[in-house]
Structures are given as structure tokens and as C-alpha cells.
Scaffold this motif. Sequence first.
Motif, PDB file in Angstrom:
ATOM      1  N   UNK A 177       0.852  -1.186   0.000  1.00  0.00           N
ATOM      2  CA  UNK A 177       0.000   0.000   0.000  1.00  0.00           C
ATOM      3  C   UNK A 177       0.890   1.239   0.000  1.00  0.00           C
ATOM      4  N   UNK A 178       0.777   2.057  -1.062  1.00  0.00           N
ATOM      5  CA  UNK A 178       1.618   3.252  -1.171  1.00  0.00           C
ATOM      6  C   UNK A 178       0.977   4.471  -0.522  1.00  0.00           C
ATOM      7  N   UNK A 179      -0.350   4.543  -0.544  1.00  0.00           N
ATOM      8  CA  UNK A 179      -1.079   5.690   0.001  1.00  0.00           C
ATOM      9  C   UNK A 179      -2.334   5.185   0.684  1.00  0.00           C
ATOM     10  N   UNK A 180      -2.662   5.756   1.826  1.00  0.00           N
ATOM     11  CA  UNK A 180      -3.929   5.445   2.490  1.00  0.00           C
ATOM     12  C   UNK A 180      -4.507   6.745   3.034  1.00  0.00           C
ATOM     13  N   UNK A 181      -5.794   6.952   2.794  1.00  0.00           N
ATOM     14  CA  UNK A 181      -6.474   8.162   3.243  1.00  0.00           C
ATOM     15  C   UNK A 181      -7.706   7.779   4.059  1.00  0.00           C
ATOM     16  N   UNK A 182      -7.943   8.525   5.132  1.00  0.00           N
ATOM     17  CA  UNK A 182      -9.196   8.392   5.866  1.00  0.00           C
ATOM     18  C   UNK A 182     -10.251   9.267   5.196  1.00  0.00           C
TER      19      UNK A 182
END
Length: 615
Positions: free
Chosen positions: A58-63
Amino acid sequence: MKPLPGFAGAEDVRAVEAAPLETWLRGETIPQVLAASAGDFTDEPAYRFYADERLETVAVEESFASLHAKVRAAAALMRSLGVGRTDVVAYLLPGLPQTIEICWGAAEAGIVMPINPFLEPATIAAMLQRVGARVLCIEGPSGTEGTFEKLDAIVALAPCIRHVLVVGEAAASGRAIHYESARDGFAGAVPSAAELPGPGDIAAYFHTGGTTGAPKVAPLTHFNLAAMAFLASYGAGIRRGDRMPCGMPLFHVGGLVMGSLAPFASGACVVQMTRRGYRSPGLLDWFWPFVEREKAAILVGPPTVVIGATQVFQDHMNLGSVRSWVSSAAALPAETHRRFSERTGIPVKEAWGLTEATLVLTFTPPDGASKPGAVGLRLPYCDLAIAAIGADGRPEFLPQGQAGAIVARSPCVFPGYLDAEANGGVLLADGWLNTGDLGCFDEDGYLVISGRAKDMIIRGGHNIDPKVIEEALLAHGGVAMAAAVGLPDRRVGEVPIAFVAPRPGALLDPPELLRSVAAGIEERAAVPKQIVVLEALPLTSVGKVNKQALRLEAGRMAAAAALGLEPAQLRVGDRPGGRVAVSVAPGVALPRSSEAQALLNELGLDFEASMNEEA
């Protein structure tokens, strides 16, 4: 917003309709929908991005809260560049995390126009000029699609562009602005009430083939998209906390609704499978282990991806989290549906609609029966009917079970093409939309699509449904994909010709295949005149079989036979009204132009001494 009720059958649709549509909506504009979700699902995951084709990291994770903040910052940036309610922000971007925030931020500030980044500069520039786009968002020089290399040519042909935002890296060009740096300068931005759009404001422009074939600009309002966030969520059975992999292009309404807006409205997490999604070479080889690791709930992909996923499916995997595969973009052949479900144990839930209806009008109930060959029940607040369309534009409704043109009414039907003259025959009397599709309802109210009006093969004045031919071919164990089109014929206008792609390891002999499938085609006139085996069928940018490319190839083949040439010696191209124009390659000897024109006219083809583009 009330909790979404279940969806097992037509009675549930009627139960939902007992309350006003607004009862179920998270908001009536995109900013309202995203703000409500950020408030309700604040720190829950909204978005995950895998950059590698093996789908391992996973390179990016956003809430929900962080994604909403970036959308607001993007909108504030657009407003600082002079974007107002009717100004257009266009983007040429793959499936990046920034694409989502730019899309919905642009829709908050003005009007967003996604564009296929694989198009040629002149085509892109014409699209920009047509709407007077003010801002263009593009990926920087390191982008693997090579879009940045087109920038100088695009802006030279589109002087309407005032600002260029470059995503991913700073660019040397004096005109370009580094998007992320500029966006971060508006962190924490909160729009005023006067800056926010209303339900009837245009949110997006989408380029579509239209219901009759020629490319058109279809505007969608904020209410169109906000209502579709509910309808698509209800139809697919999306739940809070679901993980939904996305491999669809984010320049198409299907990718943006099912790959962002509908999951976000329901509290589900979108999991983006690389920048190119299903177009990434080898992605399907890693797809099923990824689905298992992510504990994905709902899988989404067009028929071409269903076929590929069936072929690479691996036994003995723990896929208990997966409730369904949603197939749309084109009707899924019944045989392909059965093969997938038998191989994977996952039910297919077909959906059907079009850009002009903001995506879907029907869905196979997530809690009900799946029917191979059918595309589900009508969604709440969507009226569907089978009709013959009169010369006055009024639909004449046909009896139950009879096939005809599918017409629809829905709160998500678009307000009309940007070019008003294109609305003739599409926006009908009494609010009906001519979808351009043909079909009928079965005894349970499920819609069965028989084809596109423009796809019908007309042999001597008799309509032949290509689906009949394609289903017979797909029932053959060696055929992975099949498409039937009309082959120009001087005696009867056109006769059926079929193009097929083999399953891995299968060897197909066209004459033997034709003999094998002919018995499964009840109508003798529908038996193909010829079968052509290709390594793969041409696809559109959203994964549909590109029948227009096959029609052009059929025209090339017919012209070559008439002129005594090889198909490779001819060039073919689209012309207005669906005509096919033919010319010869440089250096090829040809009968006198008048004789060539006469021969081709007998086939319904146009002869041109020279053409600049080849299909």
C-alpha cells in the motif's frame, strides 16, 4: 439519511419508493455527500492505493477526513486560479490518488471534465476548446503514459487553457504549477456558502459515444451524481467498511461512481489497483491473491475482465469475504456468466445503464437471484419501459415480453447534450430518455438486453440480433470472446461476420468452428458468413469490445474482395452517419477511381482518393 434497506426483489424497490428520494441521500450535491461521509466515518479508511503491479504494498492510504480535506484544498486552489461555477477544469490523469481529489475538488469549484489521457493531442485540444476549459491537470514527465510529452502540442492548439497543474513533481515550464505544493497552500480551507454549488448546477462534463454513436459532451448535475451515489450503493449492496478494488479508468463515469463516489457515500473503502488498473500488464495474474489479502467484499469489472479473471482463477483460496462481482459497461454473455460463477463460486450481479443516466438504471439484487443473460431489476425511482419510438418522439409502449427500444426516466437522467441539436431522438416527450438499447422484460421483471439499435445487422431489411450469434460462439469451449457485426454485401446490404478470440491453449479452425456453432443458431440468416480468429478482440478505453473497429475491419475485408486487393492494401475510416470510407495505401495499383467508387457504392462504402487517418 436512513439506513439502506435490503434489496432482494421488486417489492424492496417499491418499499424504498414509499419515501421521497431525498430521505436516502447523504446530500444533494457532491460537497454535501463528501462532507457528510467525512463527518460520519471520520478516521475510517476511505482509500488505499497500490502502486506495484503485484499488488503487494500500500503506497497511500487516506481516511474519510483526510480525503475530504484534500478535496476542499483542491477546490480552493481551483478558485484561486479564477475557476467559477461555470468554468471547466479538465484532467488527463491515470488512476492516481490525486485524481480523486482533483476530480471532486474541481466539481466543487466549477465543472470537472475528465479526458482519456491516451487520446492524441489534437483530439484532446478540440475537447478543451469546445468547452473553453480554463485549467488543465496533467501528470509530470515521469508519468509512464507519456501524457506530459503532449502538453506543448495540446496548449498550442487550446489557447483557452490559462493554467496547467502538474501532478507528482515540479515541472520546468513557466506556465505549469506543481499541484501538490499549490494544494497544500490551501490546507484547512473551508468554502463559504456562496462558493458551494447547488443541486441543479453542472458538476461534470463526460465525453460519450451517445445513444446513437457520435461523440458528444454529456453534462451531469450535482443532483444527478448525488442521487447516483445512493442508487449505485443500493443496487450493489455496498456496506460500511466494505473494501472495493477499483481497476476502472477514472476518466469514465463508471470508474468515478463505482470507484469513488458510491463507496464513499456508504462508508466503504476504495482500493485502487495501480495507476492503470485493469490495463496494467499482468495485473490479473496477481488479482485473486490480492482479493484474498484485502478481504474484498465487492469486485467490479466489465465482461472482458470477467473473462480474464475466470481464466486465472486459483482454487483453494479463502474468498469468503467476497459477496459478488458487479459486471457492467456491456451486457455479460450468459455463457460467460455461468462459467465465472461455476469456476469461482462468486455470484455475478449485472448492472445496466449509460452515461446519460449517470451510470445505472438496473441492478441484479445483491440479496436476490442472479439470472445469466439478464441485467437485473429497475432501481428505485427509475421508470423503464419497452417502446416503439414514433416520428413525433413519443414512445409507444409495447406489451409485456415484446422486445423494442428501452426508454427510461430517472432523477439521474442528464439535462441534455451540450450541443442541443444532438438531443433529437434522445430526450423524448414526457421526460423519457431513449437509451439506444433494445430489450424486453422477462416474467420476473428482469431486463434482458438484446443489443444496441446501432449494432443490429440488417440483412435484406431483416434485423439480426448479434447476441444470438455471440452466445452460440461463446458456448464453444475454445472461444473466450466473440463479436458479430455486419459484413457489407452488394445483394442484401450486409451479412453476419463473427470475430473470435480463443481461450488460452485453444486452437480454433474457422470452418470447423462455423460448422460446430451453426446448429446452435436457430435462424438460418443469422449464421455467420465467415468467422475470423484474432489473438484478442479490440477494446474501448472502458473494456467494452470495440465493435466499431470490427465494423471497419469488415468494411476493409469486403472492399478488398470487391477490388481484388489484400485487406492490408486498404485504409478505412469513420465518416458521418456511420459510413465507412475506403482508400488505398500509397503505391497500390487500383482501377480507375470511378470504377472503384461504383464497386464500393454497391457495398454501401465510400471511396476516397486519400485519407489522413487509418483505423
